[in-house]
Design an enzyme around this catalytic site. Sequence first.
Site, PDB file in Angstrom:
ATOM      1  N   ARG A 262       0.838  -1.190   0.000  1.00 56.68           N
ATOM      2  CA  ARG A 262       0.000   0.000   0.000  1.00 56.68           C
ATOM      3  C   ARG A 262       0.875   1.242   0.000  1.00 56.68           C
ATOM      4  O   ARG A 262       1.940   1.251   0.601  1.00 56.68           O
ATOM      5  CB  ARG A 262      -0.834   0.053   1.274  1.00 56.68           C
ATOM      6  CG  ARG A 262      -1.917  -0.962   1.292  1.00 56.68           C
ATOM      7  CD  ARG A 262      -2.600  -0.930   2.654  1.00 56.68           C
ATOM      8  NE  ARG A 262      -3.334  -2.172   2.810  1.00 56.68           N
ATOM      9  CZ  ARG A 262      -3.617  -2.741   3.969  1.00 56.68           C
ATOM     10  NH1 ARG A 262      -3.231  -2.185   5.095  1.00 56.68           N
ATOM     11  NH2 ARG A 262      -4.287  -3.859   3.993  1.00 56.68           N
TER      12      ARG A 262
ATOM     13  N   ASP B 284       0.447   5.308   1.216  1.00 58.08           N
ATOM     14  CA  ASP B 284      -0.470   6.092   2.047  1.00 58.08           C
ATOM     15  C   ASP B 284      -1.124   7.232   1.276  1.00 58.08           C
ATOM     16  O   ASP B 284      -0.704   7.564   0.161  1.00 58.08           O
ATOM     17  CB  ASP B 284       0.287   6.667   3.249  1.00 58.08           C
ATOM     18  CG  ASP B 284       0.632   5.587   4.259  1.00 58.08           C
ATOM     19  OD1 ASP B 284      -0.133   4.610   4.369  1.00 58.08           O
ATOM     20  OD2 ASP B 284       1.677   5.717   4.932  1.00 58.08           O
TER      21      ASP B 284
ATOM     22  N   ARG C 268       8.876   7.905   5.423  1.00 59.98           N
ATOM     23  CA  ARG C 268       8.639   9.301   5.824  1.00 59.98           C
ATOM     24  C   ARG C 268       9.223   9.602   7.208  1.00 59.98           C
ATOM     25  O   ARG C 268       9.652  10.727   7.473  1.00 59.98           O
ATOM     26  CB  ARG C 268       7.143   9.607   5.772  1.00 59.98           C
ATOM     27  CG  ARG C 268       6.638   9.635   4.326  1.00 59.98           C
ATOM     28  CD  ARG C 268       5.137   9.496   4.232  1.00 59.98           C
ATOM     29  NE  ARG C 268       4.458  10.594   4.893  1.00 59.98           N
ATOM     30  CZ  ARG C 268       3.135  10.614   5.121  1.00 59.98           C
ATOM     31  NH1 ARG C 268       2.376   9.582   4.750  1.00 59.98           N
ATOM     32  NH2 ARG C 268       2.593  11.641   5.712  1.00 59.98           N
TER      33      ARG C 268
END
Lengths: 245, 245
Positions: free
Chosen positions: A51, A53, A198
């Site tokens: 996935r 985000d 991140r």
Amino acid sequence: MRNIKIVIEYDGTKYKGWQRLGDSDNTVQHKIETVLSKMAGENIEITASGRTDAGVHATNQVANFRIDAEMPTHKMRSYCYEYLPDDIVVKTVEEVDLNFHARYNAKVKKYVYNICNNKAHNVFNRKYEYHIPQPLNVEKMRKAAGYLIGEHDFQSFTTLKTKKKSTVRNIYTINIVNEDGNVEISIQGNGFMKNMVRLIVGTLVEVGLGERPADGINDILDKKERKYSGHIAPAKGLFLEEVNY
Amino acid sequence: MRNIKIVIEYDGTKYKGWQRLGDSDNTVQHKIETVLSKMAGENIEITASGRTDAGVHATNQVANFRIDAEMPTHKMRSYCYEYLPDDIVVKTVEEVDLNFHARYNAKVKKYVYNICNNKAHNVFNRKYEYHIPQPLNVEKMRKAAGYLIGEHDFQSFTTLKTKKKSTVRNIYTINIVNEDGNVEISIQGNGFMKNMVRLIVGTLVEVGLGERPADGINDILDKKERKYSGHIAPAKGLFLEEVNY
């Protein structure tokens, strides 16, 4: 039954990510599944390498799906091109061995994070990079990045809450290039957990700003708690660039 | 009274151009004048090197204005940065000689036009380039461009209606570079009339697609009527890149 591998480029700006647990239709996966299902006349479910985000982009996300229809792959590509919104493009469509699985078989993933380190942001890239007007010490960032290379428990670098699954990952390379204030951080590894890239970028940025020491990274890794790492760098600067099998 | 020169970068996507004859406030000029007037506490009017049309971008538009306030130029820059929308950035602010005039003194202007010549568009550049999926013959485009170099009457290459002003202009260079389907056309000249660059690009594209011969350009110039040139290439691919004085 055929197994089809697709490579997808998307601008994540207006999506709630690749997939969302919940009932939102505004995901990249849902957009593609809707078009493919209409094309095939059957319900198509796709599996991505992982996935991304909300707000994160991809230049080469990989996914696969099973299909009964006998349509040639180039027709699938042009059908997707015609019916997908203009911020999602299926770049290639290829029939692969039935046991290919986009997530389980992924060996190496590469993410790229873009920072604009000039006083003023660039108006044309403003949706695709993190603007930091204060000067970054890139040498210190490189030194800090060095401590992250290799196999470590990255529990301090994820917002994932599970205690059941392993949080050990292997980071192969982190390259940081600075061209006239355009700072590009490329990270390759065998897998990344929720917000891991991140959080790494946010922590490296704090090192670059002199807010934490480069050699404090080992300590963060040892603590195994998210609160010891830095801020989560904004989604808009992050691109899933490559998945190797 | 001081004379201030500014260099501006803007994403023209949502504006009705640099300036619009009429009463729209949604122009780049109006946005900047509003901020500067508030900053100065007096009514500021700015003069640009030239207008850009609705949807056209600039990396280095040049403008100047008169001001009484004694504010230092670096404060003007940061005030503009704080109050302008994020698709307009005043990059530099400099006090210049009182007789500097951004339009009258402009000697050479450089425009860049971006074309994406791949089957699929690039999702990240889609607002900044003209997507042409059919293969372009760049060699033929270069040959056609050669006929435009030098001083000519470009009446066939403008939608300007006036019969009073001269339509003679001098084009110094046209460079066409193709890197993996990213075709960039750079044009330098002493001045450009309304839609001139976009009509040149549209005509070159038709040559590249084999729809008109490269050596038909002389004929178009001779006709001195807009209807003989090609289509107007979309605004979104066009950037005002440099103004020399």
